[in-house]
Design an enzyme around this catalytic site. Structure first.
Site, short mmCIF file in Angstrom:
data_model
loop_
_atom_site.label_atom_id
_atom_site.label_comp_id
_atom_site.label_asym_id
_atom_site.label_seq_id
_atom_site.Cartn_x
_atom_site.Cartn_y
_atom_site.Cartn_z
N GLY A 170 0.78 -1.24 0.00
CA GLY A 170 0.00 0.00 0.00
C GLY A 170 0.81 1.28 0.00
N SER A 224 -5.90 10.64 8.14
CA SER A 224 -7.03 10.25 7.29
C SER A 224 -8.01 11.41 7.26
CB SER A 224 -7.71 9.03 7.92
OG SER A 224 -8.92 8.75 7.25
N TYR A 262 -12.17 3.61 14.42
CA TYR A 262 -11.04 3.97 13.53
C TYR A 262 -10.90 5.49 13.46
CZ TYR A 262 -8.54 4.87 9.15
OH TYR A 262 -7.66 5.35 8.21
O1 NJP Z 1 -3.08 0.20 4.26
P1 NJP Z 1 -2.59 -1.30 3.96
P2 NJP Z 1 -2.84 1.58 3.44
N1 NJP Z 1 2.91 -4.06 12.85
O2 NJP Z 1 -3.52 -2.16 4.74
C1 NJP Z 1 1.20 -2.39 8.37
C2 NJP Z 1 -4.15 5.46 6.10
N2 NJP Z 1 -5.27 5.71 5.20
O3 NJP Z 1 -1.54 1.58 2.76
O4 NJP Z 1 2.50 -5.93 9.19
C3 NJP Z 1 3.58 -3.62 11.77
O5 NJP Z 1 -2.45 -1.52 2.51
C4 NJP Z 1 0.97 -3.48 7.32
O6 NJP Z 1 2.06 -4.39 7.31
P3 NJP Z 1 2.00 -5.96 7.79
C5 NJP Z 1 -4.34 4.24 6.98
O7 NJP Z 1 -5.10 4.53 8.13
C6 NJP Z 1 -5.52 4.90 4.15
O8 NJP Z 1 -4.07 1.89 2.70
O9 NJP Z 1 2.94 -6.63 6.86
N3 NJP Z 1 2.99 -3.17 10.67
C7 NJP Z 1 1.00 -2.67 6.04
O10 NJP Z 1 2.31 -2.48 5.58
C8 NJP Z 1 -2.90 3.91 7.33
O11 NJP Z 1 -2.47 4.64 8.44
C9 NJP Z 1 -6.61 5.18 3.32
O12 NJP Z 1 0.58 -6.38 7.67
C10 NJP Z 1 1.65 -3.20 10.64
C11 NJP Z 1 0.41 -1.33 6.47
O13 NJP Z 1 0.46 -1.25 7.90
C12 NJP Z 1 -2.12 4.36 6.09
O14 NJP Z 1 -2.98 5.22 5.37
C13 NJP Z 1 -7.42 6.27 3.58
C14 NJP Z 1 0.87 -3.65 11.72
C15 NJP Z 1 -1.04 -1.20 6.05
O15 NJP Z 1 -1.14 -1.32 4.66
C16 NJP Z 1 -1.69 3.22 5.19
O16 NJP Z 1 -2.84 2.58 4.69
C17 NJP Z 1 -7.13 7.06 4.66
C18 NJP Z 1 1.57 -4.11 12.87
N4 NJP Z 1 0.94 -4.59 13.95
C19 NJP Z 1 -6.05 6.78 5.47
N5 NJP Z 1 -0.44 -3.55 11.39
C20 NJP Z 1 -6.99 4.34 2.15
N6 NJP Z 1 -6.19 3.37 1.74
O17 NJP Z 1 -8.05 4.59 1.54
C21 NJP Z 1 -0.49 -3.07 10.14
O18 NJP Z 1 -7.94 8.10 4.91
N7 NJP Z 1 0.76 -2.84 9.68
#
Ligand code: NJP
Length: 251
Positions: free
Chosen positions: A13, A142, A157
């Site tokens: 992402g 966000s 959220y």
């Molecule tokens: O999310 P996604 P986005 N420890 O699900 C990591 C904000 N946002 O790129 O651990 C370590 O594709 C997970 O890695 P993994 C949103 O709130 C988005 O869309 O390997 N890492 C992955 O790399 C967020 O803050 C939209 O699963 C952890 C990443 O986080 C940011 O943008 C709209 C973890 C998530 O990738 C990135 O979102 C908006 C852990 N415990 C705000 N848990 C949108 N996409 O529409 C998760 O308003 N990660």
């Protein structure tokens, strides 16, 4: 170029796109997430493309403070410290207030709020120790951190993202009071085409289809471009909160 950046949630992402663009701009980027294999793949891609920087994969579960602290000690030993931090990792569970699981709320708080705060503190301490005065902390917030979205599934959220708004403003104030030139910014995206956006509406496939078919969503590269814009601003310019959303998105 030459500076060390930490990108949290760099496996997929927005985080993966941000890591890639920073490497392209010559930075040494530590990318962390739980799925380190995906970051390793991205690092190999960056290398074969001939980008001037490098991507260093690091496996870290950000809901565990000990793992975050070990990552900062490893970065200190191997790369001196972090100059730029992109607090990107985040997640949304569909857990309404009237029926949601505490576990789901806790996970959102741990990653979206606590990990961001711990990384912020550790980066600031690392910059201070080394007398580096031009660091930058960028929080991926966000639009849900500015106004409540209509779906009850998303209230918790949004609460974590309202916290990111408050924490970024608070951080800007603390940095001013500390008389440093380290800057803090948040980027508030609208809907970005990632797995997150689709998972987010998993309990409401009709809404998801209506949303994604009716508007042209942002690409991850749009947010990566915003990061470069912020980091390229002259030292006297503080970009407080950059809202980036699809033209057709209502809020
Ligand atoms: O999310 P996604 P986005 N420890 O699900 C990591 C904000 N946002 O790129 O651990 C370590 O594709 C997970 O890695 P993994 C949103 O709130 C988005 O869309 O390997 N890492 C992955 O790399 C967020 O803050 C939209 O699963 C952890 C990443 O986080 C940011 O943008 C709209 C973890 C998530 O990738 C990135 O979102 C908006 C852990 N415990 C705000 N848990 C949108 N996409 O529409 C998760 O308003 N990660």
């Amino acid at each position: 170029a030459g500076r060390v950046a930490l990108v949290t949630g760099a496996s997929v992402g927005i985080g993966a796109a941000v890591a890639r663009v920073l490497v392209q701009h010559g930075m040494k980027v530590v990318g962390c997430a739980r799925s380190v294999d995906k970051i390793e793949k991205l690092a190999a891609e960056c290398q074969s493309t001939g980008y001037s920087g490098m991507l260093i994969p690091y496996k870290c579960d950000l809901s565990n403070e000990d793992e975050i602290l070990s990552m900062f000690s490893a970065i200190k030993t191997l790369h001196r410290g972090v100059d730029v931090c992109i607090n990107n990792a985040g997640l949304a569970h569909a857990e309404p207030l009237l029926s949601g699981r505490t576990e789901g709320w806790r996970n959102m708080l741990d990653v979206n709020v606590l990990a961001l705060s711990i990384c912020t503190r550790e980066v600031y301490q690392s910059l201070k120790e080394r007398n580096v005065d031009d660091g930058h902390i960028i929080n991926i917030n966000s639009m849900g951190g500015h106004r409540m979205v209509p779906s009850a599934d998303e209230h918790f959220y949004c609460a974590t993202k309202y916290a990111v708004t408050a924490l970024t403003e608070g951080l800007q104030q603390e940095l001013r009071e500390a008389k440093t030139h380290i800057r803090a910014t948040c980027i508030s995206p609208g809907i970005v085409e990632t797995e997150f956006a689709f998972r987010h509406h998993r309990n409401d496939p009709e809404k998801a289809a209506a949303t994604y078919e009716s508007i042209k969503c942002l690409k991850v590269e749009d947010i990566a471009t915003a990061v470069i814009y912020i980091l390229s601003a002259p030292p006297h310019v503080q970009i407080g909160d950059l809202q980036v959303r699809p033209v057709e998105q209502v809020s």
